[in-house]
Design an enzyme around this catalytic site. Structure first.
Site, PDB file in Angstrom:
ATOM      1  N   LYS A  95     -12.282   4.299 -13.515  1.00 41.10           N
ATOM      2  CA  LYS A  95     -10.895   3.934 -13.859  1.00 41.10           C
ATOM      3  C   LYS A  95     -10.439   2.899 -12.819  1.00 41.10           C
ATOM      4  O   LYS A  95     -10.097   3.254 -11.687  1.00 41.10           O
ATOM      5  CB  LYS A  95     -10.036   5.201 -13.828  1.00 41.10           C
ATOM      6  CG  LYS A  95      -8.564   5.022 -13.555  1.00 41.10           C
ATOM      7  CD  LYS A  95      -7.817   4.377 -14.687  1.00 41.10           C
ATOM      8  CE  LYS A  95      -6.362   4.181 -14.275  1.00 41.10           C
ATOM      9  NZ  LYS A  95      -6.159   2.960 -13.459  1.00 41.10           N
ATOM     10  N   GLU A 122     -10.894   8.162  -0.110  1.00 37.95           N
ATOM     11  CA  GLU A 122     -10.835   7.064   0.874  1.00 37.95           C
ATOM     12  C   GLU A 122      -9.411   6.528   0.797  1.00 37.95           C
ATOM     13  O   GLU A 122      -9.044   5.883  -0.185  1.00 37.95           O
ATOM     14  CB  GLU A 122     -11.815   5.939   0.510  1.00 37.95           C
ATOM     15  CG  GLU A 122     -13.258   6.353   0.405  1.00 37.95           C
ATOM     16  CD  GLU A 122     -13.913   6.595   1.742  1.00 37.95           C
ATOM     17  OE1 GLU A 122     -13.428   6.058   2.752  1.00 37.95           O
ATOM     18  OE2 GLU A 122     -14.899   7.341   1.772  1.00 37.95           O
ATOM     19  N   CYS A 153      -7.684  -2.036   3.492  1.00 36.32           N
ATOM     20  CA  CYS A 153      -7.454  -0.668   3.988  1.00 36.32           C
ATOM     21  C   CYS A 153      -7.673  -0.583   5.493  1.00 36.32           C
ATOM     22  O   CYS A 153      -6.976   0.157   6.177  1.00 36.32           O
ATOM     23  CB  CYS A 153      -8.338   0.321   3.255  1.00 36.32           C
ATOM     24  SG  CYS A 153     -10.083  -0.072   3.397  1.00 36.32           S
ATOM     25  N   GLU A 197       1.893   2.746   6.466  1.00 37.43           N
ATOM     26  CA  GLU A 197       1.056   1.637   6.022  1.00 37.43           C
ATOM     27  C   GLU A 197       1.866   0.682   5.148  1.00 37.43           C
ATOM     28  O   GLU A 197       2.496   1.101   4.184  1.00 37.43           O
ATOM     29  CB  GLU A 197      -0.116   2.196   5.192  1.00 37.43           C
ATOM     30  CG  GLU A 197      -1.065   1.121   4.729  1.00 37.43           C
ATOM     31  CD  GLU A 197      -2.155   1.660   3.813  1.00 37.43           C
ATOM     32  OE1 GLU A 197      -1.827   2.395   2.856  1.00 37.43           O
ATOM     33  OE2 GLU A 197      -3.331   1.335   4.054  1.00 37.43           O
TER      34      GLU A 197
HETATM   35  P1  NAD Z   1      -2.914   3.666  -5.651  1.00 38.03           P
HETATM   36  O1  NAD Z   1      -3.168   4.993  -5.041  1.00 38.03           O
HETATM   37  O2  NAD Z   1      -1.579   3.351  -6.150  1.00 38.03           O
HETATM   38  O3  NAD Z   1      -3.890   3.465  -6.927  1.00 38.03           O
HETATM   39  C1  NAD Z   1      -5.277   3.651  -6.815  1.00 38.03           C
HETATM   40  C2  NAD Z   1      -5.814   4.044  -8.184  1.00 38.03           C
HETATM   41  O4  NAD Z   1      -5.258   5.294  -8.552  1.00 38.03           O
HETATM   42  C3  NAD Z   1      -5.489   3.073  -9.305  1.00 38.03           C
HETATM   43  O5  NAD Z   1      -6.598   2.951 -10.169  1.00 38.03           O
HETATM   44  C4  NAD Z   1      -4.353   3.758 -10.023  1.00 38.03           C
HETATM   45  O6  NAD Z   1      -4.256   3.419 -11.388  1.00 38.03           O
HETATM   46  C5  NAD Z   1      -4.752   5.216  -9.871  1.00 38.03           C
HETATM   47  N1  NAD Z   1      -3.628   6.145 -10.012  1.00 38.03           N
HETATM   48  C6  NAD Z   1      -2.300   5.918  -9.790  1.00 38.03           C
HETATM   49  N2  NAD Z   1      -1.585   7.026 -10.055  1.00 38.03           N
HETATM   50  C7  NAD Z   1      -2.471   7.976 -10.446  1.00 38.03           C
HETATM   51  C8  NAD Z   1      -2.338   9.342 -10.842  1.00 38.03           C
HETATM   52  N3  NAD Z   1      -1.148   9.927 -10.914  1.00 38.03           N
HETATM   53  N4  NAD Z   1      -3.467  10.026 -11.153  1.00 38.03           N
HETATM   54  C9  NAD Z   1      -4.680   9.438 -11.075  1.00 38.03           C
HETATM   55  N5  NAD Z   1      -4.863   8.138 -10.734  1.00 38.03           N
HETATM   56  C10 NAD Z   1      -3.772   7.426 -10.415  1.00 38.03           C
HETATM   57  O7  NAD Z   1      -3.466   2.607  -4.605  1.00 38.03           O
HETATM   58  P2  NAD Z   1      -3.402   1.017  -4.690  1.00 38.03           P
HETATM   59  O8  NAD Z   1      -1.979   0.623  -4.547  1.00 38.03           O
HETATM   60  O9  NAD Z   1      -4.168   0.562  -5.888  1.00 38.03           O
HETATM   61  O10 NAD Z   1      -4.241   0.603  -3.391  1.00 38.03           O
HETATM   62  C11 NAD Z   1      -3.691   0.562  -2.142  1.00 38.03           C
HETATM   63  C12 NAD Z   1      -4.058   1.784  -1.346  1.00 38.03           C
HETATM   64  O11 NAD Z   1      -5.472   1.964  -1.326  1.00 38.03           O
HETATM   65  C13 NAD Z   1      -3.652   1.656   0.108  1.00 38.03           C
HETATM   66  O12 NAD Z   1      -3.106   2.859   0.567  1.00 38.03           O
HETATM   67  C14 NAD Z   1      -4.969   1.366   0.805  1.00 38.03           C
HETATM   68  O13 NAD Z   1      -5.008   1.664   2.157  1.00 38.03           O
HETATM   69  C15 NAD Z   1      -5.916   2.178   0.011  1.00 38.03           C
HETATM   70  N6  NAD Z   1      -7.293   1.701   0.187  1.00 38.03           N
HETATM   71  C16 NAD Z   1      -8.173   2.453   0.932  1.00 38.03           C
HETATM   72  C17 NAD Z   1      -9.480   2.011   1.146  1.00 38.03           C
HETATM   73  C18 NAD Z   1     -10.490   2.832   1.943  1.00 38.03           C
HETATM   74  O14 NAD Z   1     -11.697   2.545   1.884  1.00 38.03           O
HETATM   75  N7  NAD Z   1     -10.067   3.836   2.693  1.00 38.03           N
HETATM   76  C19 NAD Z   1      -9.887   0.792   0.596  1.00 38.03           C
HETATM   77  C20 NAD Z   1      -8.956   0.040  -0.136  1.00 38.03           C
HETATM   78  C21 NAD Z   1      -7.670   0.518  -0.345  1.00 38.03           C
END
Ligand code: NAD
Length: 494
Positions: free
Chosen positions: A188, A264, A299, A398
């Site tokens: 997804k 992650e 991240c 963050e």
């Molecule tokens: P997000 O958590 O908003 O979304 C991530 C994914 O989760 C998307 O595919 C989204 O559609 C899905 N999602 C959203 N709501 C959901 C729900 N209720 N149930 C299931 N899935 C759902 O994150 P983002 O805004 O896309 O990315 C930014 C975040 O990701 C930041 O916090 C960043 O630090 C983190 N990140 C971490 C790493 C790592 O390796 N630790 C790498 C990249 C990004």
């Protein structure tokens, strides 16, 4: 890579996208779609399918049928290896087109995207292609009348949910080891950046991955992501994204089938500069890149700069100068150093943090505002706030944008206390010429990654994972394979 090839690729229209289920592109139930807005200019680039829970059911059923058939899960490792190598080759052949498509979708500058997206994804498929027949089971040291064998088996159906900042790189971090271990996958992507992962699924099929082994459902997280998280026939959930959604996934697991969940998450990573850093000018350049590339949407971004007081003013000024010099703009321009913020919603969030930093008494040294609004795109100037105290919001939360918090410290103990003073523990760095201090700091900082005298650039040979609320489990390296296998003991009386 030259500008004219990039421009030619960027001029091509992108057709409406479907879901990828059972080896075919299909419409979502009721033909539901979502518009994809490019952050480069704010225009609608194309439409993606908006999957419902019914579509997620179909994707999971397809993954389960492929798994149970054994066409991939019981294929000889040498066969799986061939297919994963072919996928890596195909990604490399199509690298520029994939990079340009991804940049149009999420706004990362092309100079970074080409390496971090197709470059990294190809390397990841190749790494796990090579690894898959070198990870073996065990014969336990039992009593002589018993044989204890430890088998490593694929888990079954893996649900993978990924974010928008580096979709291809992070998607490959999940898909490649999951496939290498023999699993089927339902992926997804983020609704903000799905296009390259849809193309990756087609590439995998073209390279001989059997139908149903990799499925992609696009759409809203709260609908299709939730349906995947709650699905009783998903065995493992792997996730990269925000802590808030990570928490929900743990709940989904508890409310459904207790599937394993690996997270992650985000970070507020400290970049600690001692006065004896080998080269302060170089440290300033690398530190600026470590927060401002991809406009801070990384991240592991070094978003807290902790500087020893004797060089604090000088070093903060150098980093602010680097921020002002940074070329921000059209991410498809090869000379751009920081592209667009992925969406207007994210840009508003960044502005909110900047407003709060002003209110709470931060001293603005560079940036602080939206720029290039005449383009229709979402751009923000690299921003540096000095004298940010550890209790201020900018030290604790963050931003996921181009905003750096600078804080002076007096002693090594202070530096460690401040470095560990958030709920996160993803990345960090230490700059010093003192070898003993470097090792002490590596031991003392509570994070999954500690750089010494550099920032960024770790490759597939080493794990990436968070401590504390930055997550659990690891992507990359042989350790990542553990997420995608079940151990099974055979206890045989001889
Ligand atoms: P997000 O958590 O908003 O979304 C991530 C994914 O989760 C998307 O595919 C989204 O559609 C899905 N999602 C959203 N709501 C959901 C729900 N209720 N149930 C299931 N899935 C759902 O994150 P983002 O805004 O896309 O990315 C930014 C975040 O990701 C930041 O916090 C960043 O630090 C983190 N990140 C971490 C790493 C790592 O390796 N630790 C790498 C990249 C990004």
């Amino acid at each position: 890579m030259d500008q004219s090839s990039i421009d030619a690729l960027a001029a091509a229209p992108v057709g409406p996208q479907g879901l990828f289920i059972g080896g075919k592109t299909v419409l979502a139930t009721g033909s539901a779609t979502l518009p994809v807005t490019s952050p480069i200019d704010g225009r609608v680039l194309t439409l993606i399918a908006d999957a419902s829970a019914v579509d997620v059911d179909l994707a999971v059923a397809s993954a389960r049928a492929a798994f149970d058939s054994g066409v991939w899960s019981r294929a000889a490792p040498a066969e799986r290896k061939k297919v994963l190598h072919r996928i890596a080759d195909a990604i490399e052949r199509e690298a520029l087109a994939l990079a340009v498509l991804g940049v149009r979708d999420n706004g990362t500058e092309i100079s970074m995207a080409i390496k971090a997206e197709p470059g990294s994804a190809a390397g990841t498929f190749r790494y796990y292609a090579e690894a898959l027949d070198k990870v073996v089971g065990e014969i336990a040291p039992t009593a002589p009348n018993v044989l204890g064998l430890v088998h490593r088996e694929p888990v079954g159906v893996v649900g993978a949910i990924v974010p928008w900042n580096f979709p291809l790189m992070i998607g490959a971090w999940k898909i490649a080891p999951a496939l290498a271990a023999g699993n089927s996958v339902v992926l997804k992507p983020s609704e903000i950046a799905s296009l390259t992962l849809l193309r990756l699924a087609e590439i995998c099929a073209e390279c001989g991955l059997p139908d149903g082994v990799l499925n992609v459902v696009t759409g809203m997280g709260a609908v299709s992501g939730e349906a995947l998280g709650l699905h009783a026939d998903v065995d493992v959930l792997v996730f990269t994204g925000s802590g808030g959604v990570g928490r929900r996934l743990l709940e989904y697991s508890a409310r459904s089938n207790l599937k394993r969940v690996y997270l992650e998450l985000g970070g507020k990573s400290p970049n600690v500069v001692f006065a004896d850093a080998p080269d302060l000018r170089q440290a300033a350049k690398v530190s600026a890149a470590g927060i401002f590339r991809n406009s801070g949407q990384v991240c592991v971004a070094g978003s807290r700069l902790l500087v020893e007081r004797s060089v604090h003013e000088e070093f903060a000024a150098m980093v602010a100068e680097e921020a002002r010099k940074m070329k921000v703009g059209n991410p498809l321009d090869l000379t751009t150093q920081a592209g667009a913020i992925s969406s207007e919603m994210q840009l508003a969030r960044v502005q909110g943090f900047v407003d709060k930093a002003h209110e709470e008494g931060g001293a603005l040294l560079a940036g602080g505002a939206r720029i290039l609004s005449e383009t229709g795109g979402s751009y923000f100037a690299p921003t540096v706030f000095d004298h940010v105290t550890p209790d201020m919001t900018l030290s604790r939360e963050e931003v996921f944008g181009p905003v750096l918090a600078v804080t002076p410290f007096d002693t090594e103990e202070d530096a460690v206390r401040m470095a560990n003073g958030t709920e996160y523990g993803l990345s960090s760095a230490v700059w010093t010429s003192n070898l003993s201090r470097a090792h002490r700091m590596v031991g003392a900082i509570n994070a999954g990654l500690v750089h010494v005298n550099t920032y960024g650039g770790a490759d597939n040979t080493v794990p990436l994972g968070g401590h504390r609320q930055s997550g659990n489990g690891h992507d990359k390296s042989l350790h990542a394979l553990d997420k995608y296998v079940n151990l099974k003991t055979a206890w045989i009386q001889l």
